[in-house]
Design a protein around this motif. Structure first.
Motif, PDB file in Angstrom:
ATOM      1  N   VAL A   1       9.776   2.553   3.723  1.00  0.00           N
ATOM      2  CA  VAL A   1       8.559   1.738   3.878  1.00  0.00           C
ATOM      3  C   VAL A   1       7.645   2.238   2.767  1.00  0.00           C
ATOM      4  O   VAL A   1       6.849   3.154   2.944  1.00  0.00           O
ATOM      5  N   MET A   2       7.799   1.667   1.578  1.00  0.00           N
ATOM      6  CA  MET A   2       7.238   2.283   0.383  1.00  0.00           C
ATOM      7  C   MET A   2       5.716   2.193   0.288  1.00  0.00           C
ATOM      8  O   MET A   2       5.106   2.940  -0.465  1.00  0.00           O
ATOM      9  N   THR A   3       5.086   1.324   1.083  1.00  0.00           N
ATOM     10  CA  THR A   3       3.617   1.277   1.067  1.00  0.00           C
ATOM     11  C   THR A   3       3.045   2.592   1.605  1.00  0.00           C
ATOM     12  O   THR A   3       1.930   2.972   1.288  1.00  0.00           O
ATOM     13  N   ARG A   4       3.841   3.280   2.438  1.00  0.00           N
ATOM     14  CA  ARG A   4       3.359   4.549   3.005  1.00  0.00           C
ATOM     15  C   ARG A   4       3.439   5.709   2.001  1.00  0.00           C
ATOM     16  O   ARG A   4       2.949   6.790   2.278  1.00  0.00           O
ATOM     17  N   CYS A   5       4.108   5.502   0.877  1.00  0.00           N
ATOM     18  CA  CYS A   5       4.362   6.607  -0.063  1.00  0.00           C
ATOM     19  C   CYS A   5       3.060   7.136  -0.672  1.00  0.00           C
ATOM     20  O   CYS A   5       2.186   6.363  -1.056  1.00  0.00           O
ATOM     21  N   ILE A   6       2.936   8.460  -0.748  1.00  0.00           N
ATOM     22  CA  ILE A   6       1.733   9.058  -1.357  1.00  0.00           C
ATOM     23  C   ILE A   6       2.059   9.680  -2.723  1.00  0.00           C
ATOM     24  O   ILE A   6       1.290  10.468  -3.257  1.00  0.00           O
ATOM     25  N   HIS A   7       3.231   9.378  -3.267  1.00  0.00           N
ATOM     26  CA  HIS A   7       3.646   9.797  -4.613  1.00  0.00           C
ATOM     27  C   HIS A   7       3.621  11.310  -4.803  1.00  0.00           C
ATOM     28  O   HIS A   7       3.185  11.807  -5.837  1.00  0.00           O
ATOM     29  N   CYS A   8       4.096  12.015  -3.798  1.00  0.00           N
ATOM     30  CA  CYS A   8       4.171  13.473  -3.947  1.00  0.00           C
ATOM     31  C   CYS A   8       5.336  13.859  -4.856  1.00  0.00           C
ATOM     32  O   CYS A   8       5.410  14.978  -5.334  1.00  0.00           O
ATOM     33  N   THR A   9       6.282  12.947  -5.060  1.00  0.00           N
ATOM     34  CA  THR A   9       7.489  13.094  -5.907  1.00  0.00           C
ATOM     35  C   THR A   9       8.480  14.170  -5.428  1.00  0.00           C
ATOM     36  O   THR A   9       9.330  14.605  -6.189  1.00  0.00           O
ATOM     37  N   LYS A  10       8.366  14.568  -4.168  1.00  0.00           N
ATOM     38  CA  LYS A  10       9.353  15.540  -3.661  1.00  0.00           C
ATOM     39  C   LYS A  10      10.755  14.935  -3.688  1.00  0.00           C
ATOM     40  O   LYS A  10      11.728  15.610  -4.015  1.00  0.00           O
ATOM     41  N   CYS A  11      10.862  13.648  -3.322  1.00  0.00           N
ATOM     42  CA  CYS A  11      12.186  13.011  -3.280  1.00  0.00           C
ATOM     43  C   CYS A  11      12.768  12.923  -4.694  1.00  0.00           C
ATOM     44  O   CYS A  11      13.959  13.165  -4.898  1.00  0.00           O
ATOM     45  N   VAL A  12      11.900  12.612  -5.674  1.00  0.00           N
ATOM     46  CA  VAL A  12      12.371  12.494  -7.062  1.00  0.00           C
ATOM     47  C   VAL A  12      12.871  13.852  -7.544  1.00  0.00           C
ATOM     48  O   VAL A  12      13.950  13.970  -8.138  1.00  0.00           O
TER      49      VAL A  12
ATOM     50  N   GLU B   1       5.329   3.307  -8.442  1.00  0.00           N
ATOM     51  CA  GLU B   1       6.236   3.162  -7.290  1.00  0.00           C
ATOM     52  C   GLU B   1       7.360   4.167  -7.397  1.00  0.00           C
ATOM     53  O   GLU B   1       7.766   4.530  -8.498  1.00  0.00           O
ATOM     54  N   ILE B   2       7.884   4.554  -6.248  1.00  0.00           N
ATOM     55  CA  ILE B   2       9.115   5.352  -6.227  1.00  0.00           C
ATOM     56  C   ILE B   2      10.253   4.357  -6.064  1.00  0.00           C
ATOM     57  O   ILE B   2      10.215   3.504  -5.174  1.00  0.00           O
ATOM     58  N   SER B   3      11.256   4.456  -6.924  1.00  0.00           N
ATOM     59  CA  SER B   3      12.312   3.441  -6.874  1.00  0.00           C
ATOM     60  C   SER B   3      13.630   4.007  -7.379  1.00  0.00           C
ATOM     61  O   SER B   3      13.682   5.088  -7.960  1.00  0.00           O
TER      62      SER B   3
ATOM     63  N   LEU C   1      12.195  15.925   3.570  1.00  0.00           N
ATOM     64  CA  LEU C   1      11.202  16.339   2.573  1.00  0.00           C
ATOM     65  C   LEU C   1       9.976  15.434   2.567  1.00  0.00           C
ATOM     66  O   LEU C   1       8.870  15.887   2.315  1.00  0.00           O
ATOM     67  N   CYS C   2      10.173  14.150   2.832  1.00  0.00           N
ATOM     68  CA  CYS C   2       9.065  13.191   2.714  1.00  0.00           C
ATOM     69  C   CYS C   2       7.959  13.557   3.711  1.00  0.00           C
ATOM     70  O   CYS C   2       8.189  13.617   4.912  1.00  0.00           O
ATOM     71  N   PRO C   3       6.737  13.813   3.225  1.00  0.00           N
ATOM     72  CA  PRO C   3       5.681  14.260   4.143  1.00  0.00           C
ATOM     73  C   PRO C   3       5.088  13.122   4.970  1.00  0.00           C
ATOM     74  O   PRO C   3       4.324  13.365   5.896  1.00  0.00           O
ATOM     75  N   VAL C   4       5.427  11.880   4.615  1.00  0.00           N
ATOM     76  CA  VAL C   4       4.909  10.726   5.369  1.00  0.00           C
ATOM     77  C   VAL C   4       6.091   9.883   5.851  1.00  0.00           C
ATOM     78  O   VAL C   4       7.232  10.310   5.729  1.00  0.00           O
ATOM     79  N   GLY C   5       5.825   8.697   6.353  1.00  0.00           N
ATOM     80  CA  GLY C   5       6.917   7.870   6.889  1.00  0.00           C
ATOM     81  C   GLY C   5       7.508   6.916   5.870  1.00  0.00           C
ATOM     82  O   GLY C   5       8.051   5.873   6.243  1.00  0.00           O
ATOM     83  N   ALA C   6       7.441   7.258   4.565  1.00  0.00           N
ATOM     84  CA  ALA C   6       7.994   6.364   3.548  1.00  0.00           C
ATOM     85  C   ALA C   6       9.518   6.378   3.581  1.00  0.00           C
ATOM     86  O   ALA C   6      10.166   5.353   3.401  1.00  0.00           O
ATOM     87  N   LEU C   7      10.101   7.559   3.811  1.00  0.00           N
ATOM     88  CA  LEU C   7      11.560   7.668   3.899  1.00  0.00           C
ATOM     89  C   LEU C   7      11.902   8.210   5.282  1.00  0.00           C
ATOM     90  O   LEU C   7      11.551   9.344   5.606  1.00  0.00           O
ATOM     91  N   THR C   8      12.534   7.389   6.096  1.00  0.00           N
ATOM     92  CA  THR C   8      12.913   7.844   7.441  1.00  0.00           C
ATOM     93  C   THR C   8      14.391   7.526   7.667  1.00  0.00           C
ATOM     94  O   THR C   8      15.020   6.867   6.851  1.00  0.00           O
TER      95      THR C   8
HETATM   96  S1  SF4 Z   1       8.846  12.094  -0.694  1.00  0.00           S
HETATM   97 FE1  SF4 Z   1       7.982  10.318   0.374  1.00  0.00          FE
HETATM   98  S2  SF4 Z   1       5.812  10.368  -0.108  1.00  0.00           S
HETATM   99 FE2  SF4 Z   1       6.796  11.725  -1.553  1.00  0.00          FE
HETATM  100  S3  SF4 Z   1       7.197  10.443  -3.328  1.00  0.00           S
HETATM  101 FE3  SF4 Z   1       9.029  10.375  -2.086  1.00  0.00          FE
HETATM  102  S4  SF4 Z   1       8.764   8.576  -0.807  1.00  0.00           S
HETATM  103 FE4  SF4 Z   1       6.749   9.066  -1.634  1.00  0.00          FE
END
Ligand code: SF4
Ligand code: FES
Length: 669
Positions: free
Chosen positions: A142-153, A175-177, A195-202
């Motif tokens: 749910v990418m609108t929730r992403c806060i761009h912390c870039t942990k996933c990247v 965007e993270i993509s 790792l995702c601190p919010v509900g962007a990746l569940t």
């Molecule tokens: S870990 Fe979650 S919040 Fe952080 S950049 Fe990736 S998708 Fe966004």
């Protein structure tokens, strides 16, 4: 060590520490989103701001190194205001959909907003919306929730090595993509959910199933491979809904594979609810009382030879009971379904040694082993070493994508012969090496020319003159959960069993791979004590038992470390615990006077693999001629490689998905 003053309190910390780590060392928790101890510092969320002496502005504590006499303030009005403002910025575009978000209750943003945030927003304009991405059957976005912390990247580029995720566009359009929309194809991909601190990746399979406060947790051990990753299993209303990794630096660090995380649905599929007895052509339900009489007759009838075939998924206590039973009966052969030629009387021969050793290795030669799929925890350590530029790696066998650069030296044992004779270019590196490692797996031990190969490996070990004292070169990687435990207890293999024989009295115990069950000899008197899939045999009696995850017990991983998993009972039906049934059998025949857990005596002694004193003895070697056959891969499908996963619905979907798209698995098959 350097001295820093945190909130007017003197603290001594390592000179390499950051301000955030210095605060953590005295138990002072600094709020953070983008910091993770296993990833490189990004410093992009600014949530960890603190005040330091001689700086007019607050600084990001995760990226600020400590210096002598640095004064740090973590709870001044300026710091509190800075945190409040950062949260207000993050919430400008973050949807307020906590009631329908699966991260609710364990969301860093939710918690920190409650603690440090303001109760109102000054932003009254339209919110930015980002389209969700379909990245496969395991990760919901749910990418609108992403806060761009870039942990996933950073996870994909630094840990898994597949660079599946990245940031696209700039400024408020960031965007993270996955760049071109595709499924993420890495076997460790679902770690980004943690790792995702919010509900962007569940988690997709866990979507809308439960809230964290409804779950009961049990500590258990992964049974998919020889690593034995530490897990936390979470149950809602007696049903497993989620599996998470537990931090264990010596084993899996904090990562687990997607297979380990999602194969638990195999517990639910097609279980037998009652003991079943074959009457003429069909199986009929019988009571446990009658079933127990049948087992008694089966084992204790006069002049009857019994074969017991044990699965690698049985825990050490059950194995020890079987050993006692087989010794007491005297006419009973107990063994495992693999043709293993290595002499397992010496612990050094079958123990891999501590995983941490690999972080010293400078030259690595893998023989017919795909460490990425057979033991991802080992592969991550090799990758770490390689990305620091501190080791050379080469493979003898098919070239796999191990997520780091590895040189192919040949596909058959003739290359090993050249290395052992000193004719190969790789010998130069080996001779200079201080911490060389040769990794081989059970498939190598099953080859008809194994003794010749092992002699070559010993020959290579002999010319490593620069090698550090007490360093182990040859390391056998066990791919099955408790394979090392079986060797430790001295179980062997009955090679004659694989020859076609009629009318064997065979007792199968535990879960087996379908591949093994289909090639078992044609026998008529088969008893099964295990889970559902054993029905494929021509069985006389089937006894339903709990799934290995449910029963708990002690398991020995490939490093010879004994790990305990907690029991939890979720099965509905007339199941019996294997150990209890064996206790009853042994006690009735007066073989066991008190039904105690005998394996506990080894527990403390073997818990830590580094405490084992290895015997520097060479194993007995039989005679064999070197063959030109290529080194065979251990399995062709990562997702369906073990007895548990091949019964999992989620794993079947993964297998299908990743074979359809262009992935490593596609190349690999
Ligand atoms: S870990 Fe979650 S919040 Fe952080 S950049 Fe990736 S998708 Fe966004
Ligand atoms: S945690 Fe320090 S900037 Fe994000």
């Amino acid at each position: 060590m350097v001295k820093v003053i945190i909130n007017n309190k003197e603290v001594f910390v390592s000179k390499d520490a950051s301000v955030l780590e210095a605060c953590a060392s005295i138990g002072l928790e600094i709020p953070k989103f983008c910091y993770h101890q296993k990833l490189n510092i990004a410093g992009n969320c600014r949530m960890c701001l603190v005040e330091i002496s001689k700086s007019p502005k607050p600084v990001a504590s995760c990226s600020y190194p400590v210096i002598n006499n640095l004064q740090i303030y973590t709870d001044t009005p300026l710091v509190k205001k800075a945190r409040e403002n950062i949260l207000e910025f993050l919430l400008i575009n973050h949807p307020l959909d906590c009631p329908i978000c699966d991260q609710g209750g364990e969301c860093d943003l939710q918690e920190q907003t409650q603690t440090f945030g303001s109760d109102k927003s000054r932003f009254l304009h339209f919110k930015r919306v980002v389209e969700n991405k379909n990245v496969g059957p395991l990760i919901k976005t749910v990418m609108t929730r992403c806060i761009h912390c870039t942990k996933c990247v950073r996870f994909f580029s630094e840990i898994s090595g597949s660079k599946d995720f990245g940031t696209i566009q700039r400024g408020k359009y960031t965007e993270i993509s996955t760049y071109i929309l595709k499924n993420v194809s890495n076997e460790l991909s679902a770690n980004v959910i943690d790792l995702c601190p919010v509900g962007a990746l569940t988690s997709k399979p866990y979507a809308f199933l439960a809230r964290p406060w409804e779950l009961k947790a049990f500590n258990t051990i992964d049974l998919c491979d020889g690593v034995g990753s530490n897990l936390k299993v979470q149950l809602k209303d007696c049903e497993i809904v989620r599996v998470l990794p537990r931090l264990c630096e010596g084993v899996n660090e904090e990562w687990i594979t997607d297979k380990t995380r999602f194969n638990f649905d195999s517990i639910k599929t097609c279980k037998i609810g009652h003991p079943l007895l074959k009457c003429s052509t069909s199986l009929t339900k019988i009571s446990w009382k009658k079933a127990f009489l049948e087992i008694n007759n089966f084992f204790f009838e006069e002049n009857k030879e019994v074969h017991i075939v044990l699965s690698y998924l049985l825990d050490l206590s059950v194995l020890q009971k079987f050993k006692l039973l087989s010794n007491c009966l005297g006419k009973c052969l107990t063994f495992f379904p693999r043709k293993f030629l290595l002499n397992v009387d010496i612990i050094e021969n079958f123990s891999f040694g501590a995983f941490e050793d690999l972080e010293k290795a400078d030259t690595i030669l893998t023989i017919g082993t795909n460490t990425r799929f057979e033991a991802p925890a080992i592969n991550l350590r090799l990758k770490k070493r390689f990305s620091k530029g501190l080791c050379h790696s080469a493979i003898c066998g098919n070239l796999f994508d191990l997520s780091f650069k590895i040189d192919k030296k040949g596909i058959s044992s003739t290359t090993l012969f050249d290395i052992a004779e000193g004719k190969h270019s790789f010998c130069k590196l080996l001779r200079r090496s201080v911490y060389p490692v040769i990794i081989f797996n059970a498939s190598v031990c099953e080859r008809s020319d194994f003794f010749a190969i092992y002699k070559l490996m010993l020959q290579i070990e002999c010319f490593l003159k620069n090698m550090s004292v007490n360093w182990r070169v040859l390391r056998l990687l066990s791919q099955e959960a408790n394979q090392t435990g079986n060797f430790f207890l001295g179980f062997g293999l009955n090679k004659n069993f694989f020859k076609k024989q009629q009318n064997l009295n065979t007792f199968f115990c535990g879960m087996f791979k379908k591949e093994f069950l289909t090639r078992h000899p044609s026998t008529k008197n088969i008893f099964c004590f295990g889970t559902y899939q054993n029905t494929s045999l021509e069985t006389k009696l089937i006894l339903p038992s709990n799934h290995p995850y449910e029963t708990g017990g002690c398991y020995m991983n490939t490093t010879c470390a004994i790990q305990k998993s907690e029991p939890f009972f979720m099965s509905q039906g007339f199941f019996r615990n294997k150990e209890n049934l064996l206790n009853l059998l042994l006690t009735q025949q007066s073989f066991l006077t008190t039904p105690i857990q005998m394996f506990q005596t080894y527990d403390e002694k073997m818990r830590n693999s580094s405490k084992i004193t290895f015997l520097r003895l060479k194993c007995f070697l039989g005679k064999s001629l070197i063959s030109k056959t290529i080194f065979r891969q251990f399995f062709s499908d990562f997702y369906l490689a073990d007895a548990i996963s091949e019964n999992s619905f989620t794993m079947a979907i993964c297998s299908k998905t990743y074979r359809k798209t262009f992935t490593n698995f596609h190349n690999y098959s």
